[in-house]
Enzyme design. Structure first.
Site, short mmCIF file in Angstrom:
data_model
loop_
_atom_site.label_atom_id
_atom_site.label_comp_id
_atom_site.label_asym_id
_atom_site.label_seq_id
_atom_site.Cartn_x
_atom_site.Cartn_y
_atom_site.Cartn_z
N ASP A 209 7.94 -5.92 8.10
CA ASP A 209 7.84 -5.55 6.64
C ASP A 209 7.14 -6.89 6.13
O ASP A 209 7.11 -7.84 6.65
CB ASP A 209 9.26 -5.41 5.94
CG ASP A 209 9.16 -4.93 4.58
OD1 ASP A 209 7.81 -4.39 3.90
OD2 ASP A 209 10.16 -4.77 3.60
N HIS A 210 6.72 -6.86 4.82
CA HIS A 210 6.36 -8.04 3.91
C HIS A 210 7.36 -8.44 3.05
O HIS A 210 8.11 -7.52 2.22
CB HIS A 210 5.07 -7.75 3.31
CG HIS A 210 4.12 -7.47 4.19
ND1 HIS A 210 2.78 -6.67 4.01
CD2 HIS A 210 3.63 -8.46 5.38
CE1 HIS A 210 1.95 -7.11 4.87
NE2 HIS A 210 2.32 -7.97 5.84
N TYR B 192 7.97 -3.73 0.27
CA TYR B 192 7.96 -2.11 0.58
C TYR B 192 6.91 -1.85 1.39
O TYR B 192 6.26 -0.81 1.45
CB TYR B 192 8.00 -1.27 -0.73
CG TYR B 192 9.10 -1.82 -1.70
CD1 TYR B 192 10.61 -1.98 -1.25
CD2 TYR B 192 8.86 -1.82 -3.16
CE1 TYR B 192 11.41 -2.10 -1.93
CE2 TYR B 192 9.78 -2.19 -3.87
CZ TYR B 192 11.13 -2.13 -3.41
OH TYR B 192 12.13 -2.57 -4.50
N HIS B 193 6.64 -2.61 2.69
CA HIS B 193 5.57 -2.38 3.57
C HIS B 193 6.16 -2.08 4.88
O HIS B 193 5.68 -3.16 6.01
CB HIS B 193 4.69 -3.41 3.69
CG HIS B 193 3.77 -3.79 2.35
ND1 HIS B 193 3.10 -5.13 2.12
CD2 HIS B 193 3.80 -2.78 1.18
CE1 HIS B 193 2.62 -4.77 0.72
NE2 HIS B 193 3.11 -3.66 0.26
N PRO B 194 7.17 -1.29 5.09
CA PRO B 194 7.48 -1.12 6.59
C PRO B 194 6.47 -0.52 7.52
O PRO B 194 5.65 0.28 7.16
CB PRO B 194 8.63 -0.13 6.42
CG PRO B 194 8.29 0.63 5.17
CD PRO B 194 7.54 -0.25 4.32
#
Length: 557
Positions: free
Chosen positions: A300-301, A474-476
């Site tokens: 994630d980020h 919110y970048h899984p």
């Protein structure tokens, strides 16, 4: 819908960013039957929360349009639990995200190809044609921009005086300007692209799915939650799913294609007996195919909000009250213009955190107000902020089952900030942002620092703050990674190892996270694999130059 309608050539699980692309592209052949199972519902025109660009904080909070997951206590940040929203509606996470369109750096895709010989055609030259195919850019023509694709991309305008001052300050700080972060030069600051069209969010549901929904060979079943896969020996034959309290089975004559995303895909695989044997034994599920990488490699980020009070009343805070929100909403509903027509991430950028980093590892989103994703403001005053965070963390997490109950939410742990390098990069992000905010161009606006607060200066003080303040972007991704090593789940064509007629197509198969927001790369990936699945010749590779700072080995800027 009759039970016969649950039989098709292709059964797609998930009408999200990738699933919508596949639904449209595979159903272009009228002889092919396509069935899409979506756990959520349609995106009706009256659901303003998912269509108004400025309302992006609403759909990702709550369960109406999202799975609304929460992580396990994260071990490296004092056991904090993080919000993990995932789209549960037509368009999936493209219907609830921040609408930022960033492809990632060219070297991200070259890295994918270099890491695995079987994925050699995932380099930038092979991916670029599919970025172009998928988009229509509403700005000036460029060889890096699509001209006739389904997904509308608009450049940020940046009318706010705070946006203009921020971009001027980045130049004063010594950073380059770039007019297209998705083109020749990612490094630098400039306007940020977004997936909107004529003042409305342009999700993959609007761009890809809805134009194809009149086709007789395409069926979409909403409120259909996948429970497990069905098999005939080593071949996937369909999907068991629940709809309105009843259980059904969808049968695939050719392939089952999972597009449920990096949280739900490993959950469905493991519920079907595909995954790490030790974990499946723990929850009492018989092992069908031992794939230790299922649910692993989760990435994630993370980001931090550097927030400043504004001396002048020029931020969006003037609309942060009932009357202001009513005005913005009414204007948007009647005209599709005004504040509501933009996600307000009009500008941003990419820089390197230190000398010796080959391409940018920090991303910026500038926002002309001091506010969090959950809509909370740290101070009742005008302000502005930069969202900034590392792009390529070495931390890796996992998705596991809570039990053998397919309706139970999965367990999620990202292991945020698990490496010393993560902490060092975040501290650099804070200090480099403070330097930008201190430039003369922002002097008429910048008052005191709201967060982290100017009093926090030492490494120890910043680390203490970061533990409680970092937030997911919110970048899984990466939980069913592509490759040929023992931890890989799919091959370079998205086919699940050890199972026939089962494929995964979405960000879960990314072997490593890209340097930027993930939706653009997910759509590209789906466009590329759609050609593969349909048996069409791939688009020819396209080589275009990519900027690299000439002195990157010795200087930070």
């Amino acid at each position: 819908m009759t039970r016969d309608a649950f039989r098709a050539d292709y059964v797609i699980v998930g009408a999200g960013s990738a699933g919508c692309v596949l639904a449209r592209r595979l159903s272009e052949d009228p002889s092919v039957r396509v069935l899409v199972l979506e756990a959520g519902g349609p995106d009706p025109w009256w659901a303003w929360q998912i269509h108004m660009p400025a309302a992006l904080a609403y759909p990702m909070n709550g369960t109406r349009f999202s799975w609304d997951y929460t992580t396990e206590p994260e071990p490296y940040v004092d056991g904090r639990r993080f919000h993990c929203p995932r789209g549960r509606v037509y368009g999936g996470s493209s219907a609830i995200n921040g609408q930022v369109y960033i492809r990632g750096h060219a070297l991200d895709f070259d890295r994918w190809a270099a890491e695995d010989p079987g994925s050699s055609d995932w380099d930038y030259a092979h991916c670029l044609p599919y970025f172009l195919k998928s988009t229509t850019h509403q700005g000036a023509a460029s060889p890096y921009r699509g001209e006739s694709g389904p997904l509308s991309v608009e450049p940020g305008v940046g009318r706010s005086p705070l946006v203009r001052a921020f971009l001027a300050a980045t130049k004063e700080a010594g950073y380059p300007a770039t007019d297209d972060m998705n083109g020749l030069q990612q490094e630098g600051f400039g306007p940020m692209d977004r997936t909107t069209r004529a003042g409305v969010r342009h999700s993959t549901a609007r761009a890809y799915l809805r134009p194809a929904m009149t086709r007789p060979n395409l069926r979409i079943v909403s409120r259909a939650q996948a429970l497990s896969l069905t098999f005939s020996v080593e071949r996937a034959t369909g999907v068991r799913f629940m709809r309105r309290g009843q259980r059904f089975t969808a049968t695939a004559e050719r392939e089952v294609i999972l597009c449920g995303g990096p949280i739900n895909n490993p959950q469905l695989l493991m519920q079907s007996g595909i995954g790490p044997p030790d974990h499946l034994d723990e929850v009492g599920i018989p092992v069908r195919v031992a794939l230790p990488g299922v649910g692993q490699n989760l990435q994630d980020h993370l980001e931090i909000y550097i927030q400043q009070r504004s001396r002048q009343p020029v931020s969006l805070y003037r609309y942060y009250n009932p009357l202001g929100k009513l005005w913005v909403g009414a204007q948007w509903l009647l005209t599709r213009r005004g504040i509501g027509a933009s996600n307000q991430f009009e500008a941003g950028g990419f820089i390197r955190s230190r000398a010796g980093v080959e391409h940018p590892d920090l991303q910026y989103h500038f926002f002309p107000m001091a506010v969090r994703y959950d809509g909370q403001s740290p101070a009742n005053a005008h302000g502005f902020q930069a969202h900034v965070g590392p792009m390529r963390s070495a931390s890796r997490g996992w998705v596991k089952l809570r039990s053998s109950d397919p309706l139970a939410p999965p367990r999620i742990c990202f292991n945020y900030l698990a490496t010393d390098e993560d902490w060092a990069t975040f501290r650099a992000a804070v200090r480099l942002t403070r330097e930008v905010f201190a430039q003369p161009a922002l002097a008429p606006f910048a008052a005191e620092e709201l967060a982290p607060g100017a009093r926090l200066e030492t490494d120890a003080e910043l680390n203490d703050y970061l533990k409680g303040a970092v937030e997911s972007a919110y970048h899984p991704s990466g939980s069913c990674k592509m490759g040929s090593d023992v931890s890989a789940v799919v091959d370079g064509l998205g086919r699940v190892h050890g199972v026939e007629a089962l494929r995964i197509v979405d960000s879960s198969i990314m072997p490593s996270i890209v340097s930027g927001n993930l939706n653009a790369a997910t759509v590209m990936l789906a466009e590329k694999l759609a050609d593969t699945i349909a048996g069409r010749d791939p688009l020819p590779p396209r080589s275009l130059p990519v900027y690299q700072a000439p002195d990157w080995e010795r200087t930070q800027r």
